[in-house]
Write an enzyme that holds these catalytic residues in place. Structure first.
Site, PDB file in Angstrom:
ATOM      1  N   HIS A 157      -5.786   1.985  -4.529  1.00 17.64           N
ATOM      2  CA  HIS A 157      -4.873   1.432  -3.520  1.00 17.64           C
ATOM      3  C   HIS A 157      -4.481  -0.001  -3.859  1.00 17.64           C
ATOM      4  O   HIS A 157      -5.083  -0.641  -4.723  1.00 17.64           O
ATOM      5  CB  HIS A 157      -5.505   1.476  -2.116  1.00 17.64           C
ATOM      6  N   HIS A 188      -2.597   1.317   6.764  1.00 18.04           N
ATOM      7  CA  HIS A 188      -2.971   1.201   5.353  1.00 18.04           C
ATOM      8  C   HIS A 188      -3.165   2.600   4.795  1.00 18.04           C
ATOM      9  O   HIS A 188      -3.560   3.529   5.521  1.00 18.04           O
ATOM     10  CB  HIS A 188      -4.255   0.378   5.195  1.00 18.04           C
ATOM     11  N   CYS A 228       0.816  -1.225   0.000  1.00 18.85           N
ATOM     12  CA  CYS A 228       0.000   0.000   0.000  1.00 18.85           C
ATOM     13  C   CYS A 228       0.842   1.265   0.000  1.00 18.85           C
ATOM     14  O   CYS A 228       0.654   2.166  -0.827  1.00 18.85           O
ATOM     15  CB  CYS A 228      -0.986  -0.021   1.170  1.00 18.85           C
TER      16      CYS A 228
END
Length: 391
Positions: A325, A313, A265
């Protein structure tokens, strides 16, 4: 809004209503139910916990990896400086040795300087000679001082290099521990998913999708994203970062990866913004800690949306309540609802950047929103397991 959106709190009642997925041929219950006997909500909670722990370990690995790279550079620099200081000290010792041999052969020039002045046939010449003698004496003192300073510098750099090497070894151990933790969590995920039937996997996917949809509706209805028709334009750098991220859609998530063939990420967000012309920290925690915060109602494309209480994240905001993402191991870079994970807040790498005039969102590739954010939808049916291969 910059607070946490507890995604599954909204969907808890729906999940708790799901029935147990038990095989028809199941025998009498034992002391502890197996995966096939557990409610979907419970399985989903376990999977999310394992994925969250894996992502936390991944970000720990990434942070340690960055520190280890910096430390290796520091050790290399100290070793270069130490080598130069050692060479200077050797040269100084050589000069001192030559002076000692010269004094041994000719005796001390300082003792006879006054006598030579008194007995000289040419007093002016003797005075000139005394000046030379004093200069030679000063040169010897300077040589000795330089030798002492070079020796001290070499010793100090040697101690610093040893301490830096010890720190490097400690970071390497921490990096290995984080790597092993990632592998352990992902192995647990793999084992749990391998024990489930296709029907159970499908039910898990539906439950997660339903939870994400509920959280997204609640987020939009709350007004946290501002007016529904407010389309903001990104900065020039943000536009380049976002377009790069969109071009990566479909590439696999691999923990610790920074592109260009795969990403985790924060590897995606860092590389996208680097392509955009702006350096951001490597990990999602550092991105959250060091970049300027921005309220969700003021989000503009290219901003970074950070998730989970531990900031483990991160995604790039696309606009219209969507993000780009790299979701999880087993998944691929994709477009998802902003509330696909519990939102912690948002940051803007270039708060001083002016909005682009005539902004048009990038064209999304076919299937950009397909695939589950869960990472398990079809990921373990004829496809590689999530067990990382990075050493």
């Amino acid at each position: 809004m910059s607070g946490r959106l507890l995604r599954w709190a909204c969907a808890g009642s729906a999940l708790s209503a799901l029935v147990t997925l038990a095989p028809a041929t199941h025998a009498a219950p034992g002391p502890a139910p197996g995966p096939g006997e557990r409610p979907v909500a419970e399985l989903l909670t376990d999977l999310q916990r394992l994925y969250r722990q894996a992502e936390e370990s991944t970000e720990t690995y990434n942070a340690t990896d960055e520190k280890l790279k910096d430390q290796r550079r520091r050790v290399a620099d100290l070793n270069r400086r130490r080598a130069a200081a050692d060479a200077a000290a050797r040269d100084g010792r050589g000069a001192a040795g030559r002076l000692a041999r010269q004094q041994y052969r000719h005796g001390s020039m300082e003792i006879s300087s006054y006598v030579r002045l008194l007995l000289a046939r040419n007093p002016q010449g003797a005075l000139d000679q005394r000046h030379v003698i004093r200069r030679a004496s000063a040169g010897r003192a300077a040589t000795a001082a330089r030798l002492t300073a070079d020796a001290r510098t070499a010793d100090g750099l040697a101690a610093q290099a040893q301490q830096a090497l010890t720190t490097q070894e400690s970071l390497a151990r921490r990096q290995k521990q984080a790597r092993d933790s990632v592998r352990s969590r992902l192995k647990e995920v793999e084992e749990l998913l391998a024990s489930l039937t296709p029907e159970q996997l499908a039910a898990l996917g539906r439950a997660e999708d339903d939870g994400a949809a509920d959280a997204q509706r609640e987020l939009v209805a709350s007004g946290a994203l501002g007016a529904p028709d407010a389309r903001r334009a990104p900065s020039a750098r943000g536009e380049r970062a976002l377009r790069y991220a969109v071009e990566q859609i479909g590439k696999p998530y691999v923990w610790g990866a920074e592109g260009p063939s795969s990403y985790d990420c924060s590897g995606l967000t860092q590389r996208a913004w680097r392509v955009g012309g702006w350096d951001v920290p490597r990990t999602s925690q550092e991105q959250w800690a060091r970049l300027p915060r921005v309220p969700l109602r003021e989000l503009r494309p290219g901003d970074l949306v950070v998730y989970f209480p531990g900031a483990t994240h991160v995604a790039l905001y696309l606009g219209d309540g969507l993000v780009v993402h790299a979701p999880r191991p087993g998944a691929r870079v994709k477009v998802s609802p902003l509330a696909a994970n519990p939102v912690l807040g948002a940051v803007r790498p270039d708060p001083e950047g002016s909005a682009v005039a005539g902004w048009r969102p990038p064209r999304l590739p076919s299937g950009a929103r397909e695939g589950s954010d869960a990472g398990w939808g079809g990921a373990f049916a004829g496809r590689p397991s999530p067990t990382p291969s990075r050493n």
